[in-house]
Design an enzyme around this catalytic site. Structure first.
Site, PDB file in Angstrom:
ATOM      1  N   ASP A  29      30.589  36.573  32.617  1.00  0.00           N
ATOM      2  CA  ASP A  29      31.940  36.564  33.195  1.00  0.00           C
ATOM      3  C   ASP A  29      32.868  35.853  32.202  1.00  0.00           C
ATOM      4  OD1 ASP A  29      33.128  36.592  36.440  1.00  0.00           O
ATOM      5  OD2 ASP A  29      34.308  35.684  34.819  1.00  0.00           O
ATOM      6  N   ILE A  30      34.009  36.463  31.945  1.00  0.00           N
ATOM      7  CA  ILE A  30      34.938  35.962  30.927  1.00  0.00           C
ATOM      8  C   ILE A  30      35.674  34.690  31.381  1.00  0.00           C
ATOM      9  CG2 ILE A  30      37.039  37.250  31.522  1.00  0.00           C
ATOM     10  CD1 ILE A  30      35.453  37.109  28.044  1.00  0.00           C
ATOM     11  N   GLU A  88      38.876  41.537  43.002  1.00  0.00           N
ATOM     12  CA  GLU A  88      39.670  41.663  41.771  1.00  0.00           C
ATOM     13  C   GLU A  88      39.365  42.964  41.030  1.00  0.00           C
ATOM     14  OE1 GLU A  88      39.818  39.218  37.677  1.00  0.00           O
ATOM     15  OE2 GLU A  88      39.604  37.955  39.456  1.00  0.00           O
ATOM     16  N   HIS A  93      29.924  44.298  41.526  1.00  0.00           N
ATOM     17  CA  HIS A  93      29.349  43.319  40.595  1.00  0.00           C
ATOM     18  C   HIS A  93      28.768  42.153  41.370  1.00  0.00           C
ATOM     19  CE1 HIS A  93      33.697  42.702  40.980  1.00  0.00           C
ATOM     20  NE2 HIS A  93      33.483  41.398  40.862  1.00  0.00           N
ATOM     21  N   HIS A  95      27.746  38.341  41.173  1.00  0.00           N
ATOM     22  CA  HIS A  95      27.936  37.116  40.398  1.00  0.00           C
ATOM     23  C   HIS A  95      26.644  36.305  40.461  1.00  0.00           C
ATOM     24  CE1 HIS A  95      32.466  37.086  40.150  1.00  0.00           C
ATOM     25  NE2 HIS A  95      32.371  37.805  41.250  1.00  0.00           N
TER      26      HIS A  95
HETATM   27  P1  AMP Z   1      35.888  39.562  41.890  1.00  0.00           P
HETATM   28  O1  AMP Z   1      36.286  41.017  41.794  1.00  0.00           O
HETATM   29  O2  AMP Z   1      36.802  38.767  42.764  1.00  0.00           O
HETATM   30  O3  AMP Z   1      34.435  39.399  42.273  1.00  0.00           O
HETATM   31  O4  AMP Z   1      36.031  38.918  40.440  1.00  0.00           O
HETATM   32  C1  AMP Z   1      35.986  39.665  39.251  1.00  0.00           C
HETATM   33  C2  AMP Z   1      35.333  38.834  38.171  1.00  0.00           C
HETATM   34  O5  AMP Z   1      35.317  39.611  36.976  1.00  0.00           O
HETATM   35  C3  AMP Z   1      36.067  37.524  37.848  1.00  0.00           C
HETATM   36  O6  AMP Z   1      35.144  36.436  37.921  1.00  0.00           O
HETATM   37  C4  AMP Z   1      36.582  37.743  36.408  1.00  0.00           C
HETATM   38  O7  AMP Z   1      36.575  36.568  35.632  1.00  0.00           O
HETATM   39  C5  AMP Z   1      35.606  38.788  35.885  1.00  0.00           C
HETATM   40  N1  AMP Z   1      36.161  39.619  34.819  1.00  0.00           N
HETATM   41  C6  AMP Z   1      37.319  40.325  34.845  1.00  0.00           C
HETATM   42  N2  AMP Z   1      37.486  40.993  33.685  1.00  0.00           N
HETATM   43  C7  AMP Z   1      36.406  40.717  32.914  1.00  0.00           C
HETATM   44  C8  AMP Z   1      35.992  41.094  31.595  1.00  0.00           C
HETATM   45  N3  AMP Z   1      36.726  41.914  30.840  1.00  0.00           N
HETATM   46  N4  AMP Z   1      34.825  40.600  31.121  1.00  0.00           N
HETATM   47  C9  AMP Z   1      34.069  39.765  31.879  1.00  0.00           C
HETATM   48  N5  AMP Z   1      34.400  39.376  33.121  1.00  0.00           N
HETATM   49  C10 AMP Z   1      35.555  39.841  33.629  1.00  0.00           C
END
Ligand code: AMP
Length: 130
Positions: A29-30, A88, A93, A95
């Protein structure tokens, strides 16, 4: 339109890859809650986890299990926390987060890592993946 995670799988957007097979992809995760925070995705683009085909869902859990085992070996922590949110990015995905405290699962306390640290952590987890 392809999600940002599909673009990652296809190599259009860079990622710190941890593990991959035919159907699943794991990467850091970035904006991590903690060092080693990893996302595990099905390559198939589906928005909500319980809309996944049941076999793909089971495979995602199996792949996440293997990544979590590698994470436990690579990153000193109390345990690995698991969470599915997806508000988001509309692409399933999981975590996987090395945690020591309840707050590590709250998505408010964030860890800043340099590019070099991201690379080192990804390699370390990858080396422990079986
Ligand atoms: P959520 O959809 O709320 O579960 O969160 C989306 C997750 O994806 C967040 O923790 C972001 O930091 C992560 N994220 C978004 N874009 C990227 C990326 N390009 N590379 C890695 N992680 C990402």
């Amino acid at each position: 339109m392809a999600t940002i995670f599909t673009k990652i799988v296809q190599g259009e957007i860079p990622s710190y890859k941890v593990a991959e097979d035919e159907n699943y992809y794991a990467f850091l995760d970035i904006n991590p809650n903690a060092k080693g925070h990893t996302l595990v995705i099905p390559k198939q683009e589906v928005n909500k986890i319980f809309d996944l085909d049941k076999e793909i869902y089971k495979g995602l859990m199996d792949f996440s299990y293997r990544v979590a085992k590698a994470l436990e070996k690579a990153i000193p922590c109390e345990r690995i926390g698991m969470s599915v949110i997806g508000l988001e990015v509309p692409h399933v995905h999981v975590h996987l987060i090395p945690i020591n405290f309840m707050d590590d699962m709250r998505f408010v306390k964030k860890e800043k890592l340099s590019q070099e640290e991201f690379l080192t952590v990804a390699k370390l987890i990858s080396a422990n993946f079986q």
